[in-house]
Write a protein that holds these residues in place. Structure first.
Motif, PDB file in Angstrom:
ATOM      1  N   LEU A 193      -7.279  -5.518   6.114  1.00 15.77           N
ATOM      2  CA  LEU A 193      -5.729  -5.103   6.303  1.00 15.77           C
ATOM      3  C   LEU A 193      -5.469  -5.036   7.694  1.00 15.77           C
ATOM      4  O   LEU A 193      -4.247  -5.468   8.051  1.00 15.77           O
ATOM      5  CB  LEU A 193      -5.327  -4.105   5.223  1.00 15.77           C
ATOM      6  CG  LEU A 193      -5.195  -4.454   3.939  1.00 15.77           C
ATOM      7  CD1 LEU A 193      -5.098  -3.045   3.020  1.00 15.77           C
ATOM      8  CD2 LEU A 193      -4.076  -5.377   3.430  1.00 15.77           C
ATOM      9  N   GLU A 194      -6.049  -4.166   8.367  1.00 19.48           N
ATOM     10  CA  GLU A 194      -6.069  -3.939   9.855  1.00 19.48           C
ATOM     11  C   GLU A 194      -6.189  -5.376  10.548  1.00 19.48           C
ATOM     12  O   GLU A 194      -5.336  -5.518  11.635  1.00 19.48           O
ATOM     13  CB  GLU A 194      -6.870  -2.837  10.344  1.00 19.48           C
ATOM     14  CG  GLU A 194      -6.593  -1.714   9.791  1.00 19.48           C
ATOM     15  CD  GLU A 194      -7.688  -0.513  10.217  1.00 19.48           C
ATOM     16  OE1 GLU A 194      -8.956  -0.927  10.716  1.00 19.48           O
ATOM     17  OE2 GLU A 194      -7.529   0.711  10.110  1.00 19.48           O
TER      18      GLU A 194
ATOM     19  N   PRO B  66       0.353  -3.029   6.575  1.00 19.64           N
ATOM     20  CA  PRO B  66      -0.633  -3.270   5.258  1.00 19.64           C
ATOM     21  C   PRO B  66      -0.240  -2.603   4.153  1.00 19.64           C
ATOM     22  O   PRO B  66      -0.472  -3.240   2.981  1.00 19.64           O
ATOM     23  CB  PRO B  66      -1.806  -2.697   5.919  1.00 19.64           C
ATOM     24  CG  PRO B  66      -1.498  -2.545   7.492  1.00 19.64           C
ATOM     25  CD  PRO B  66      -0.049  -2.355   7.743  1.00 19.64           C
ATOM     26  N   ARG B  67       0.279  -1.730   4.112  1.00 17.96           N
ATOM     27  CA  ARG B  67       1.047  -0.855   2.847  1.00 17.96           C
ATOM     28  C   ARG B  67       1.954  -1.815   2.233  1.00 17.96           C
ATOM     29  O   ARG B  67       1.804  -1.663   0.609  1.00 17.96           O
ATOM     30  CB  ARG B  67       1.415   0.567   3.175  1.00 17.96           C
ATOM     31  CG  ARG B  67       2.723   0.876   3.802  1.00 17.96           C
ATOM     32  CD  ARG B  67       3.009   2.220   3.769  1.00 17.96           C
ATOM     33  NE  ARG B  67       4.326   2.304   4.435  1.00 17.96           N
ATOM     34  CZ  ARG B  67       4.654   2.439   5.686  1.00 17.96           C
ATOM     35  NH1 ARG B  67       3.583   2.721   6.631  1.00 17.96           N
ATOM     36  NH2 ARG B  67       5.691   2.748   6.200  1.00 17.96           N
ATOM     37  N   VAL B  68       2.820  -2.591   2.743  1.00 16.94           N
ATOM     38  CA  VAL B  68       3.649  -3.281   1.806  1.00 16.94           C
ATOM     39  C   VAL B  68       3.034  -4.455   1.501  1.00 16.94           C
ATOM     40  O   VAL B  68       3.174  -4.885   0.262  1.00 16.94           O
ATOM     41  CB  VAL B  68       4.887  -3.926   3.165  1.00 16.94           C
ATOM     42  CG1 VAL B  68       5.702  -4.840   2.112  1.00 16.94           C
ATOM     43  CG2 VAL B  68       5.746  -2.497   3.519  1.00 16.94           C
TER      44      VAL B  68
ATOM     45  N   VAL C 274       1.623   4.591  -1.344  1.00 15.59           N
ATOM     46  CA  VAL C 274       0.223   3.915  -1.358  1.00 15.59           C
ATOM     47  C   VAL C 274      -0.252   4.537   0.016  1.00 15.59           C
ATOM     48  O   VAL C 274      -1.147   5.059   0.086  1.00 15.59           O
ATOM     49  CB  VAL C 274       0.148   2.744  -1.368  1.00 15.59           C
ATOM     50  CG1 VAL C 274      -1.136   2.001  -0.707  1.00 15.59           C
ATOM     51  CG2 VAL C 274       0.310   2.029  -2.842  1.00 15.59           C
ATOM     52  N   ALA C 275       0.766   4.625   0.890  1.00 14.08           N
ATOM     53  CA  ALA C 275       0.255   4.991   2.374  1.00 14.08           C
ATOM     54  C   ALA C 275      -0.119   6.489   2.240  1.00 14.08           C
ATOM     55  O   ALA C 275      -0.574   6.911   3.272  1.00 14.08           O
ATOM     56  CB  ALA C 275       1.342   4.765   3.335  1.00 14.08           C
TER      57      ALA C 275
ATOM     58  N   ALA D 125      -7.097   0.256  -3.476  1.00 17.31           N
ATOM     59  CA  ALA D 125      -7.233  -0.870  -3.027  1.00 17.31           C
ATOM     60  C   ALA D 125      -7.254  -1.055  -1.535  1.00 17.31           C
ATOM     61  O   ALA D 125      -7.828  -1.814  -0.777  1.00 17.31           O
ATOM     62  CB  ALA D 125      -6.318  -1.686  -3.654  1.00 17.31           C
ATOM     63  N   TYR D 126      -6.277  -0.093  -0.827  1.00 21.63           N
ATOM     64  CA  TYR D 126      -6.013   0.013   0.489  1.00 21.63           C
ATOM     65  C   TYR D 126      -7.473   0.403   1.249  1.00 21.63           C
ATOM     66  O   TYR D 126      -7.478  -0.061   2.231  1.00 21.63           O
ATOM     67  CB  TYR D 126      -4.911   0.998   0.614  1.00 21.63           C
ATOM     68  CG  TYR D 126      -4.270   1.061   2.146  1.00 21.63           C
ATOM     69  CD1 TYR D 126      -3.227   0.293   2.276  1.00 21.63           C
ATOM     70  CD2 TYR D 126      -4.950   1.555   3.094  1.00 21.63           C
ATOM     71  CE1 TYR D 126      -2.708   0.490   3.594  1.00 21.63           C
ATOM     72  CE2 TYR D 126      -4.424   1.858   4.403  1.00 21.63           C
ATOM     73  CZ  TYR D 126      -3.414   1.019   4.587  1.00 21.63           C
ATOM     74  OH  TYR D 126      -2.746   1.105   5.989  1.00 21.63           O
ATOM     75  N   ALA D 127      -7.895   1.431   0.707  1.00 20.66           N
ATOM     76  CA  ALA D 127      -9.182   1.774   0.961  1.00 20.66           C
ATOM     77  C   ALA D 127     -10.076   0.989   1.254  1.00 20.66           C
ATOM     78  O   ALA D 127     -11.093   0.747   2.406  1.00 20.66           O
ATOM     79  CB  ALA D 127      -9.544   3.342   0.683  1.00 20.66           C
ATOM     80  N   GLU D 128     -10.398   0.302   0.137  1.00 19.73           N
ATOM     81  CA  GLU D 128     -11.411  -0.696   0.094  1.00 19.73           C
ATOM     82  C   GLU D 128     -11.232  -1.901   0.925  1.00 19.73           C
ATOM     83  O   GLU D 128     -12.374  -2.737   1.220  1.00 19.73           O
ATOM     84  CB  GLU D 128     -11.566  -1.154  -1.393  1.00 19.73           C
ATOM     85  CG  GLU D 128     -12.203  -0.016  -2.349  1.00 19.73           C
ATOM     86  CD  GLU D 128     -11.987  -0.803  -3.710  1.00 19.73           C
ATOM     87  OE1 GLU D 128     -11.446  -1.857  -4.317  1.00 19.73           O
ATOM     88  OE2 GLU D 128     -12.595   0.048  -4.663  1.00 19.73           O
TER      89      GLU D 128
END
Length: 353
Positions: free
Chosen positions: A134-135, A145-147, A352-353, A126-129
């Motif tokens: 998020l940035e 973003p990871r939180v 996640v990070a 999800a983070y990558a997508e």
């Protein structure tokens, strides 16, 4: 509380009882519900979520007053008519509202269930997508973003389980039922205002049995205060727009006092003589002072020589794991207050990070 007959009429398939994918309390930003008395034989229900409580006269009387209150709150007659037309009280909502927890997990069991390999892997995906989104959120709000991704994962499994209840119908059931009626009536009026403002249709306003909505599981009054139109399309759509949903989580944390680069916690090893049953979790000291008192990192290495304020963060039902809570742990817990929730979000965010 109104007296009613609980005659059940089937209206559809069973749905998940709660939008949250965690064993923690289901409502993100509403005060936890007070313990309820066990249902009597006259009120016990075993219906599917879409089954209704048949007390047409009592509920219709409630709706008559609600329509008048909504109009006084500025909701247009057209929205009142559309949103409240044909709704019935849901027996499954009442069942879940009265249900007592069967037990409390230890911290270690809760942690391992929440910060699972599957949730970590899904979070990384999800983070990558959503990296660009998020940035952009981080640039606007200064929030990690990871939180944000970890909270998204905790609340709705990255949007996979946002809840299957019609929020208007669920809130109307709870506002009519009598227990905490005033609280839920306020949330119901807020939900009608959200529809009236054009952010979502009555049909599209789906969420948990308690009215927590969309990817971030905001209650309606929290939506009004904190949801944002991050994608700029004129609507705050926390159901269908990942930009609005994740941006709203970021805004919530920013408005709650998030401090960039201040961290959330350090797992720590206490000095000899530490009694986990008599811990002081209120006193804040610089990390360097905790080090002088004999505290170290969990692996035995020295704590950083930092002036960042920290307080002891002890998980509920912990077998011994202890943390030094940094400023942002308090911010995470403003999203959902239990200590174990806040610590699990932080651990998930790190992985996640």
């Amino acid at each position: 509380m109104l007296t009613r007959r609980l005659l059940l009429a089937s209206a559809g398939p069973a749905l998940a009882g709660c939008a949250s994918s965690t064993p923690a309390a289901p409502v993100t930003v509403a005060a936890p519900l007070a313990p309820a008395p066990a249902p009597s034989s006259a009120t016990a229900v075993t219906a599917s979520p879409e089954q209704v409580v048949a007390d047409a006269a009592g509920f219709d009387t409630f709706l008559t007053g609600l329509r008048a209150d909504a109009r006084r709150a500025g909701v247009s007659p057209a929205t009142v008519q559309r949103a409240l037309s044909g709704i019935r009280p849901l027996a499954r909502v009442l069942e879940l509202d009265r249900k007592q927890p069967e037990g409390v997990l230890s911290w270690e069991s809760y942690r391992d269930r929440i910060v699972s390999p599957a949730r970590i892997e899904n979070g990384r995906r999800a983070y990558a997508e959503n990296r660009a989104l998020l940035e952009g959120m981080q640039s606007r709000y200064g929030v990690s973003p990871r939180v944000v991704v970890a909270i998204w994962g905790m609340e709705t499994n990255y949007g996979a389980n946002t809840g299957g209840f019609n929020v208007i119908e669920a809130l109307a059931t709870l506002a009519w039922e009598g227990r905490r009626a005033s609280f839920f009536k306020g949330e119901l009026i807020a939900a009608l205002r959200i529809i009236d403002a054009g952010h979502v249709t009555p049909e599209g306003m789906r969420g948990s049995w308690a009215g927590a909505m969309g990817h971030p599981q905001f209650m309606p009054t929290s939506f009004e205060r904190l949801a944002v139109d991050f994608d700029g399309d004129g609507r705050k759509d926390i159901w269908g727009s990942r930009a609005d949903a994740l941006g709203s989580i970021g805004n919530y944390l920013a408005r709650s006092g998030w401090q960039a680069d201040k961290g959330w916690a350090l797992e720590a090893r206490p000095p000899a003589g530490f009694d986990i049953e008599r811990v002081d979790t209120e006193t804040r000291r610089p990390i360097a002072e905790w080090a002088r008192l004999g505290w170290r990192r969990a692996d035995g290495s020295p704590l950083p020589a930092s002036d960042t304020q920290a307080s002891l963060a002890v998980p509920t039902r912990s077998a011994g794991q202890v943390f030094l809570g940094l400023p942002n742990l308090r911010v995470i817990r403003r999203y959902n207050s239990p200590m174990n929730y806040g610590l699990a979000v932080g651990l998930l965010a790190d992985r996640v990070a």
